[in-house]
Design an enzyme around this catalytic site. Sequence first.
Site, PDB file in Angstrom:
ATOM      1  N   HIS A  63       1.908   3.121   9.979  1.00 28.12           N
ATOM      2  CA  HIS A  63       1.104   2.913   8.769  1.00 28.12           C
ATOM      3  C   HIS A  63      -0.087   3.877   8.767  1.00 28.12           C
ATOM      4  O   HIS A  63      -0.841   3.942   9.729  1.00 28.12           O
ATOM      5  CB  HIS A  63       0.600   1.457   8.751  1.00 28.12           C
ATOM      6  CG  HIS A  63      -0.177   1.098   7.530  1.00 28.12           C
ATOM      7  ND1 HIS A  63       0.404   0.473   6.451  1.00 28.12           N
ATOM      8  CD2 HIS A  63      -1.477   1.267   7.201  1.00 28.12           C
ATOM      9  CE1 HIS A  63      -0.511   0.274   5.519  1.00 28.12           C
ATOM     10  NE2 HIS A  63      -1.660   0.756   5.958  1.00 28.12           N
TER      11      HIS A  63
ATOM     12  N   GLN B 117       0.870  -1.191   0.000  1.00 22.36           N
ATOM     13  CA  GLN B 117       0.000   0.000   0.000  1.00 22.36           C
ATOM     14  C   GLN B 117       0.899   1.231   0.000  1.00 22.36           C
ATOM     15  O   GLN B 117       1.825   1.310   0.800  1.00 22.36           O
ATOM     16  CB  GLN B 117      -0.822  -0.053   1.298  1.00 22.36           C
ATOM     17  CG  GLN B 117      -1.030   1.250   2.022  1.00 22.36           C
ATOM     18  CD  GLN B 117      -2.241   1.992   1.546  1.00 22.36           C
ATOM     19  OE1 GLN B 117      -3.197   1.400   1.083  1.00 22.36           O
ATOM     20  NE2 GLN B 117      -2.203   3.306   1.655  1.00 22.36           N
ATOM     21  N   THR B 118       0.640   2.177  -0.875  1.00 22.22           N
ATOM     22  CA  THR B 118       1.450   3.394  -0.816  1.00 22.22           C
ATOM     23  C   THR B 118       0.644   4.605  -1.271  1.00 22.22           C
ATOM     24  O   THR B 118      -0.260   4.476  -2.091  1.00 22.22           O
ATOM     25  CB  THR B 118       2.733   3.258  -1.677  1.00 22.22           C
ATOM     26  OG1 THR B 118       3.409   4.500  -1.686  1.00 22.22           O
ATOM     27  CG2 THR B 118       2.421   2.873  -3.098  1.00 22.22           C
ATOM     28  N   ARG B 119       0.978   5.758  -0.686  1.00 18.78           N
ATOM     29  CA  ARG B 119       0.382   7.021  -1.164  1.00 18.78           C
ATOM     30  C   ARG B 119       1.505   7.994  -1.503  1.00 18.78           C
ATOM     31  O   ARG B 119       1.279   9.179  -1.692  1.00 18.78           O
ATOM     32  CB  ARG B 119      -0.555   7.623  -0.113  1.00 18.78           C
ATOM     33  CG  ARG B 119       0.055   7.877   1.235  1.00 18.78           C
ATOM     34  CD  ARG B 119      -0.890   8.657   2.151  1.00 18.78           C
ATOM     35  NE  ARG B 119      -0.249   9.812   2.721  1.00 18.78           N
ATOM     36  CZ  ARG B 119       0.546   9.794   3.773  1.00 18.78           C
ATOM     37  NH1 ARG B 119       0.804   8.652   4.387  1.00 18.78           N
ATOM     38  NH2 ARG B 119       1.096  10.896   4.235  1.00 18.78           N
TER      39      ARG B 119
ATOM     40  N   ARG C 199     -20.239  34.803   4.913  1.00 17.95           N
ATOM     41  CA  ARG C 199     -18.833  35.205   5.006  1.00 17.95           C
ATOM     42  C   ARG C 199     -17.920  34.026   4.689  1.00 17.95           C
ATOM     43  O   ARG C 199     -16.917  34.159   4.001  1.00 17.95           O
ATOM     44  CB  ARG C 199     -18.525  35.695   6.419  1.00 17.95           C
ATOM     45  CG  ARG C 199     -19.193  37.006   6.684  1.00 17.95           C
ATOM     46  CD  ARG C 199     -19.240  37.214   8.173  1.00 17.95           C
ATOM     47  NE  ARG C 199     -18.893  38.581   8.444  1.00 17.95           N
ATOM     48  CZ  ARG C 199     -18.505  39.018   9.613  1.00 17.95           C
ATOM     49  NH1 ARG C 199     -18.370  38.200  10.613  1.00 17.95           N
ATOM     50  NH2 ARG C 199     -18.217  40.262   9.797  1.00 17.95           N
TER      51      ARG C 199
ATOM     52  N   HIS D 142      11.962   1.682  -0.878  1.00 18.47           N
ATOM     53  CA  HIS D 142      10.689   0.965  -1.045  1.00 18.47           C
ATOM     54  C   HIS D 142      10.891  -0.253  -1.939  1.00 18.47           C
ATOM     55  O   HIS D 142      10.305  -1.308  -1.715  1.00 18.47           O
ATOM     56  CB  HIS D 142       9.632   1.868  -1.699  1.00 18.47           C
ATOM     57  CG  HIS D 142       9.339   3.108  -0.918  1.00 18.47           C
ATOM     58  ND1 HIS D 142       9.720   4.347  -1.343  1.00 18.47           N
ATOM     59  CD2 HIS D 142       8.718   3.276   0.258  1.00 18.47           C
ATOM     60  CE1 HIS D 142       9.329   5.247  -0.459  1.00 18.47           C
ATOM     61  NE2 HIS D 142       8.725   4.632   0.532  1.00 18.47           N
TER      62      HIS D 142
ATOM     63  N   ARG E 182       5.937   1.037   9.424  1.00 17.60           N
ATOM     64  CA  ARG E 182       6.060   1.824  10.640  1.00 17.60           C
ATOM     65  C   ARG E 182       5.096   2.992  10.491  1.00 17.60           C
ATOM     66  O   ARG E 182       5.033   3.627   9.457  1.00 17.60           O
ATOM     67  CB  ARG E 182       7.498   2.359  10.648  1.00 17.60           C
ATOM     68  CG  ARG E 182       8.102   2.507  11.985  1.00 17.60           C
ATOM     69  CD  ARG E 182       9.592   2.840  11.862  1.00 17.60           C
ATOM     70  NE  ARG E 182       9.971   3.642  13.012  1.00 17.60           N
ATOM     71  CZ  ARG E 182       9.830   4.956  13.053  1.00 17.60           C
ATOM     72  NH1 ARG E 182       9.351   5.596  12.021  1.00 17.60           N
ATOM     73  NH2 ARG E 182      10.166   5.612  14.143  1.00 17.60           N
TER      74      ARG E 182
ATOM     75  N   ILE F 288     -11.131  39.941   5.765  1.00 18.98           N
ATOM     76  CA  ILE F 288     -11.049  39.901   7.239  1.00 18.98           C
ATOM     77  C   ILE F 288     -10.812  38.451   7.668  1.00 18.98           C
ATOM     78  O   ILE F 288      -9.970  38.173   8.501  1.00 18.98           O
ATOM     79  CB  ILE F 288     -12.350  40.475   7.860  1.00 18.98           C
ATOM     80  CG1 ILE F 288     -12.458  41.967   7.506  1.00 18.98           C
ATOM     81  CG2 ILE F 288     -12.359  40.275   9.371  1.00 18.98           C
ATOM     82  CD1 ILE F 288     -13.783  42.613   7.877  1.00 18.98           C
TER      83      ILE F 288
ATOM     84  N   HIS G 196      10.745   5.059  -3.877  1.00 11.16           N
ATOM     85  CA  HIS G 196      12.183   5.307  -4.000  1.00 11.16           C
ATOM     86  C   HIS G 196      12.917   3.974  -3.802  1.00 11.16           C
ATOM     87  O   HIS G 196      12.293   2.935  -3.647  1.00 11.16           O
ATOM     88  CB  HIS G 196      12.615   6.357  -2.975  1.00 11.16           C
ATOM     89  CG  HIS G 196      11.866   7.646  -3.131  1.00 11.16           C
ATOM     90  ND1 HIS G 196      11.999   8.448  -4.245  1.00 11.16           N
ATOM     91  CD2 HIS G 196      10.934   8.253  -2.343  1.00 11.16           C
ATOM     92  CE1 HIS G 196      11.200   9.501  -4.123  1.00 11.16           C
ATOM     93  NE2 HIS G 196      10.540   9.402  -2.988  1.00 11.16           N
TER      94      HIS G 196
END
Length: 572
Positions: free
Chosen positions: A290, A193-195, A449, A202, A288, A475, A199
């Site tokens: 996760h 699993q990766t987001r 607003r 990995h 680690r 503001i 590199h």
Amino acid sequence: MSTPNLAPIPELFVSYDSAQKLKAEAGNLISWDLTPRQICDLELLMNGGFNPLKGFLTEADYDGVVENMRLADGSLWPMPITLDVNDAFAEGLEIGQDIALRDQEGVILATMTVTDRWTPNKAREAEKVFGADDDAHPAVNYLHNQAGSIYLGGPVTGIQQPVHYDFRARRDTPNELRAFFRKVGWRRVVAFQTRNPLHRAHQELTFRAAREAQANLLIHPVVGMTKPGDVDHFTRVRCYEAVLDKYPAATTSMSLLNLAMRMAGPREAVWHGLIRKNHGCTHFIVGRDHAGPGKNSAGEEFYGPYDAQDLFRTHQEEMGIEMVDFKHMVWVQERAQYEPSDEIKDKDKVTILNISGTELRRRLAEGLEIPEWFSFPEVVKELRRTRPPRNQQGFTVFFTGFSGSGKSTIANALMVKLMEMGGRPVTLLDGDIVRKNLSSELGFSKEHRDLNIRRIGYVASEITKNGGIAICAPIAPYATTRRAVREDIEAFGAFVEVHVATSIEECERRDRKGLYKLAREGKIKEFTGISDPYDVPQNPELSVETENVDVDNCAHQVLLKLESMGLISGNA
């Protein structure tokens, strides 16, 4: 040998013919336009990715999931999958009624029978599911500030999948992946699993995981919704494609998962495991921290580094998918290879190198070298294409402060100084100008607003995305709205909040437009600082005092801040 992980799993779609008939009938139903997150959830409900769920959770299922990660029938399920709607929509519904669920273009994706409608205790949900009712957590912030106040539950009948025009050949339903594994004879499959972009560490990690599990490898990145500030999925997928040929084609495959992550740490890891099991995987790499969201309001990590692995291990037998625990990989210079940091026996004799995600972002932002031992040249090239050095990126300077504090004056001076430097187009989005051109129909209620500020944020995000500089001077009294604008803009570039910290007394003394006088006389309702609150920014990038300081000096302070952040180059 039986391989239950490869047998087809139930989907919620009806047949093609029934879908055509249902679509025609659904045109007459009351319909709900789904949010991007709800579309991600619906897709995985319909295609079996969220099996055993048959629709959005009922109240009894929701209570069980929140309290003890179990549906009412006792099945393990850690994440509330709910259809949140606003009060106005919920009021018009009766229990037992069918509604049509549409995407943002108005296409009907499914129908749902509303069996439950309730007002959730969101503070409790935050506490139990995310570990704390703390707005620094992106999902808790979403829960309190974006999600609707009413939840609807009930079974879903799928008519068609959401349409994706990008990377179509890389997207697979659980049953398509299972069919692929059957076809190529893969019995054991470990999912990664990766987001983030991949590199070298990995790659080493996934090679080791596949070897350890004696399994084939499925790289299964999330392309739905991740965390604000993450690299966009188009760039990430191009990075994955650049790395894929570094893997043996016979034992590695990649598929994209349209999941809306919640960044819920331990519970998220269990959820990811169940989703991967539905996709036909037998093993899952849990890293680690996760799916950790970063730091909480007190500046500490939300979850312990191994909490996710511990919770997964407790439930893995029941889940039917095994965990491969992810080692923290570091580069050992003398041996010119990656090794798990806790297995290096001669730590004091070797040089250990590692680049954190923060350090990588800094190097990209400042155009510094990224060593080849850390990443692949192809990946770095893709990342540099998307993220040029900071002094060539768009950004937004967002002034906030009381009426009459000097925001517009400083913003004007800053605009002129930036135009003098040249290099990027500069746009000033002043409160009054925006009111006239973008928001002329809006009043001054809190809702209006907020809407006005969100419009300013939207325009600023588009300017930032396209490499320009946006200067905003509303503001903007409410902290939650400023945060939402920050998140919109930080997806594309830097957001620099400047608090013009002029006291209310001084603003009232200046009162150039005579507004304070009218507010005191009760002729202007809901006036910031008099009859309406102002949330003082807690940690703006810069705070400027304007009493006894000339405008030029204030604008110069902002320039120095932009320079120190690398957004403009000192020699410009």
